[in-house]
Design a protein around this motif. Structure first.
Motif, PDB file in Angstrom:
ATOM      1  N   ALA A  20       0.832  -1.206   0.000  1.00  0.00           N
ATOM      2  CA  ALA A  20       0.000   0.000   0.000  1.00  0.00           C
ATOM      3  C   ALA A  20       0.866   1.255   0.000  1.00  0.00           C
ATOM      4  N   VAL A  21       1.930   1.256   0.812  1.00  0.00           N
ATOM      5  CA  VAL A  21       2.838   2.413   0.857  1.00  0.00           C
ATOM      6  C   VAL A  21       3.503   2.624  -0.494  1.00  0.00           C
ATOM      7  N   MET A  22       3.936   1.535  -1.126  1.00  0.00           N
ATOM      8  CA  MET A  22       4.587   1.659  -2.437  1.00  0.00           C
ATOM      9  C   MET A  22       3.606   2.143  -3.501  1.00  0.00           C
ATOM     10  N   GLN A  23       2.355   1.722  -3.426  1.00  0.00           N
ATOM     11  CA  GLN A  23       1.351   2.228  -4.352  1.00  0.00           C
ATOM     12  C   GLN A  23       1.209   3.745  -4.225  1.00  0.00           C
ATOM     13  N   LEU A  24       1.142   4.218  -2.983  1.00  0.00           N
ATOM     14  CA  LEU A  24       0.993   5.653  -2.744  1.00  0.00           C
ATOM     15  C   LEU A  24       2.272   6.405  -3.104  1.00  0.00           C
ATOM     16  N   ALA A  25       3.418   5.748  -2.961  1.00  0.00           N
ATOM     17  CA  ALA A  25       4.678   6.377  -3.380  1.00  0.00           C
ATOM     18  C   ALA A  25       4.707   6.547  -4.893  1.00  0.00           C
ATOM     19  N   GLU A  26       4.241   5.526  -5.620  1.00  0.00           N
ATOM     20  CA  GLU A  26       4.212   5.638  -7.077  1.00  0.00           C
ATOM     21  C   GLU A  26       3.194   6.667  -7.552  1.00  0.00           C
ATOM     22  N   ALA A  27       2.175   6.897  -6.728  1.00  0.00           N
ATOM     23  CA  ALA A  27       1.185   7.924  -7.060  1.00  0.00           C
ATOM     24  C   ALA A  27       1.666   9.318  -6.682  1.00  0.00           C
ATOM     25  N   GLY A  28       2.872   9.431  -6.136  1.00  0.00           N
ATOM     26  CA  GLY A  28       3.427  10.725  -5.764  1.00  0.00           C
ATOM     27  C   GLY A  28       2.898  11.272  -4.460  1.00  0.00           C
ATOM     28  N   LYS A  29       2.255  10.425  -3.638  1.00  0.00           N
ATOM     29  CA  LYS A  29       1.661  10.897  -2.386  1.00  0.00           C
ATOM     30  C   LYS A  29       2.535  10.626  -1.171  1.00  0.00           C
ATOM     31  N   ILE A  30       3.520   9.760  -1.311  1.00  0.00           N
ATOM     32  CA  ILE A  30       4.452   9.462  -0.227  1.00  0.00           C
ATOM     33  C   ILE A  30       5.872   9.507  -0.776  1.00  0.00           C
ATOM     34  N   ASP A  31       6.750  10.180  -0.032  1.00  0.00           N
ATOM     35  CA  ASP A  31       8.175  10.192  -0.344  1.00  0.00           C
ATOM     36  C   ASP A  31       8.861   9.266   0.653  1.00  0.00           C
ATOM     37  N   LEU A  32       9.476   8.199   0.176  1.00  0.00           N
ATOM     38  CA  LEU A  32      10.080   7.224   1.070  1.00  0.00           C
ATOM     39  C   LEU A  32      11.227   7.794   1.888  1.00  0.00           C
ATOM     40  N   GLU A  33      11.798   8.904   1.441  1.00  0.00           N
ATOM     41  CA  GLU A  33      12.909   9.510   2.173  1.00  0.00           C
ATOM     42  C   GLU A  33      12.448  10.622   3.113  1.00  0.00           C
ATOM     43  N   ALA A  34      11.150  10.866   3.180  1.00  0.00           N
ATOM     44  CA  ALA A  34      10.620  11.936   4.033  1.00  0.00           C
ATOM     45  C   ALA A  34      10.487  11.442   5.475  1.00  0.00           C
ATOM     46  N   PRO A  35      10.585  12.347   6.454  1.00  0.00           N
ATOM     47  CA  PRO A  35      10.379  11.956   7.857  1.00  0.00           C
ATOM     48  C   PRO A  35       8.905  11.711   8.144  1.00  0.00           C
TER      49      PRO A  35
END
Length: 502
Positions: A101-116
């Motif tokens: 789910a997190v990776m889906q949202l990352a690919e949608a530009g809604k989560i940055d994996l390097e963000a705090p």
């Protein structure tokens, strides 16, 4: 001439049909190569008998095809048969869904994996450590570190709420907000420490970013596209959920009333079945694609499976998956009433779930999924002996319990006999202290040792540990109670002796 042409056409069509059938068989044969499903089922039945597993179901996937489904044993005390569609709690295999789910949202530009974390949960905080970790270090935890379990959050933080029965819409947020009582045990990114808390925070971020509850997001974006019709993000609300079992002195018994904490859904509390998990395996093994549906890009799936942190035994933790040195992927799951295992090895994928708590049988239970793949690959499965340490511990606890009972009875009787003797002189202060201090210290030391053997060594509270190993915790509790009673008797004897001297 026309007859010859008709005969030639008929022969050509026959040859073409034969060629098509032959080609189809040739294409299908690799998926059947070495697939001795009778041997797999026989292996599972042998494990069920030896380990006293009430019910088990499994799925076997080859490339993009579910080749075999099986259900064995009983789903509940009434003897309902386990089928490949019987929902069971899949434990920490749930982490793979949260990572997806997190990776889906990352690919949608809604989560940055390097963000705090504070980028998505501005109020998030942890307690500052009193050790060498700088104050406020928890502000540096990034999303990727949560996925890789290198955030520095302790195992105990994630285990603390296992016995929670909170089921409201704010259950997950309330639990994560309570993390501010716990410090980091490592600086962020410094070391691996497995903790359900990492995935609870990730589940709450999914909620915050998507605007949906965690359960609604998983249903819409994973369960529905993968046609997982018997899967539930709220395990406690799953209709026809199998009954969880626990061992009591080696025998499995149903455990009615087990908690299914909603706050642990992202880390351990999804419910699914063999049929549905076969679809999930197909997507994992085929670059995020299931049939004509794509739930994640091929690059995203590769990142999800990319080894990152040292998991031990030369294995590496990725994102909700563990990667072996040979490149196989696996994850095991355990809750107070269920255990599970999922494994991808080359073109083969296997999922197994059982309605029994591990209770010191983890090693053998965790061997079942890789054992099935070994058989499919034409190799014998590894079958280690049951770990004798648990039985040894139970025997030691039983012996200690008997000794403590005998010692307590002897001390009380001796005190009574001495007090009833005509003209019995009171003990001196020194003799009283010499009699009381060693016995009291021994009882307190034993109480501390027993406490360490239980909740402290397992990084869990007493009540949480009792959910998974009730027989062991019963003996620990009785021993602890008798140790405290022994101290009380010695103190009472000392006070009585001192009072007689006054």
């Amino acid at each position: 001439m026309q007859t010859r042409l008709q005969n030639f056409t008929r022969q050509l069509l026959t040859f073409s049909l034969f060629f098509v059938l032959l080609s189809t068989q040739a294409l299908a044969s690799p998926s059947q190569a070495g697939a001795d499903f009778e041997a797999v089922d026989a292996y599972l039945r042998a494990e069920i008998d030896e380990l006293r597993i009430p019910g088990l179901e499994m799925a076997v996937v080859y490339k993009d095809e579910v080749l075999h489904l099986g259900g064995f044993g009983a789903a509940d005390a009434a003897g309902s048969a386990v089928t490949p569609q019987t929902p069971m709690v899949i434990g920490s295999v749930s982490k793979g869904f949260t990572a997806l789910a997190v990776m889906q949202l990352a690919e949608a530009g809604k989560i940055d994996l390097e963000a705090p974390i504070q980028e998505y949960l501005p109020w998030f905080s942890l307690s500052d450590s009193k050790g060498d970790i700088p104050a406020g270090a928890w502000k540096q935890i990034h999303i990727r570190q949560l996925l890789n379990q290198t955030s520095g959050i302790s195992e105990y933080t994630g285990a603390n709420s296992w016995s929670s029965r909170e089921a409201g819409d704010d259950a997950l947020e309330n639990t994560v907000r309570a993390f501010d009582n716990f410090p980091l045990v490592h600086a962020p990114g410094e070391a691996f420490e497995y903790s359900n808390a990492n995935y609870q925070v990730l589940g709450l971020i999914v909620q915050a970013v998507s605007g949906q509850s965690y359960e609604a997001y998983i249903q819409e974006h994973i369960f529905d596209p993968l046609e997982m019709h018997h899967s539930y993000a709220l395990a406690g609300q799953a209709p026809e959920l199998a009954s969880g079992y626990r061992f009591w002195f080696g025998q499995p018994f149903p455990a009615p009333g087990l908690p299914y904490p909603r706050a642990h859904a992202p880390s351990a509390m999804l419910a699914s079945c063999a049929e549905d998990m076969g679809h999930y395996l197909i997507a994992q093994m085929n670059g995020g694609k299931y049939g004509d549906v794509r739930i994640l890009s091929e690059q995203g799936m590769a990142e999800l499976h990319s080894p990152a942190a040292d998991f031990g035994n030369d294995n590496r933790y990725a994102m909700g998956w563990v990667v072996t040195p040979e490149g196989a992927l696996f994850h095991n799951g355990e809750t107070p009433g269920f255990t599970s295992g999922i494994r991808i090895d080359g073109d083969w994928g296997v999922f197994v779930v059982r309605n029994i708590a591990a209770n010191q049988r983890e090693q053998r239970l965790d061997e079942i999924a890789p054992g099935a793949i070994s058989i499919l690959q034409g190799q014998p499965p590894a079958r280690n002996n049951l770990d004798p340490s648990f039985r040894r511990t139970m025997v030691i606890l039983g012996v200690l319990l008997g000794l403590q009972l005998a010692g307590l009875f002897w001390a009380v009787r001796r005190w009574q006999r001495w007090a009833r003797q005509p003209g019995a002189a009171p003990q001196t202060t020194l003799r009283t202290l010499l009699a009381v201090i060693p016995a009291g210290a021994a009882s307190l030391a034993l109480a501390g040792l027993l406490w360490y053997m239980g909740p402290v060594s397992s990084h869990r509270s007493f009540s949480v540990q009792a959910l998974s190993a009730p027989d062991q915790m019963l003996l620990l509790g009785l021993n602890l109670g008798l140790a405290i009673a022994g101290v009380a008797v010695q103190v009472a004897r000392a006070l009585w002796s001192l009072r007689k001297m006054v």
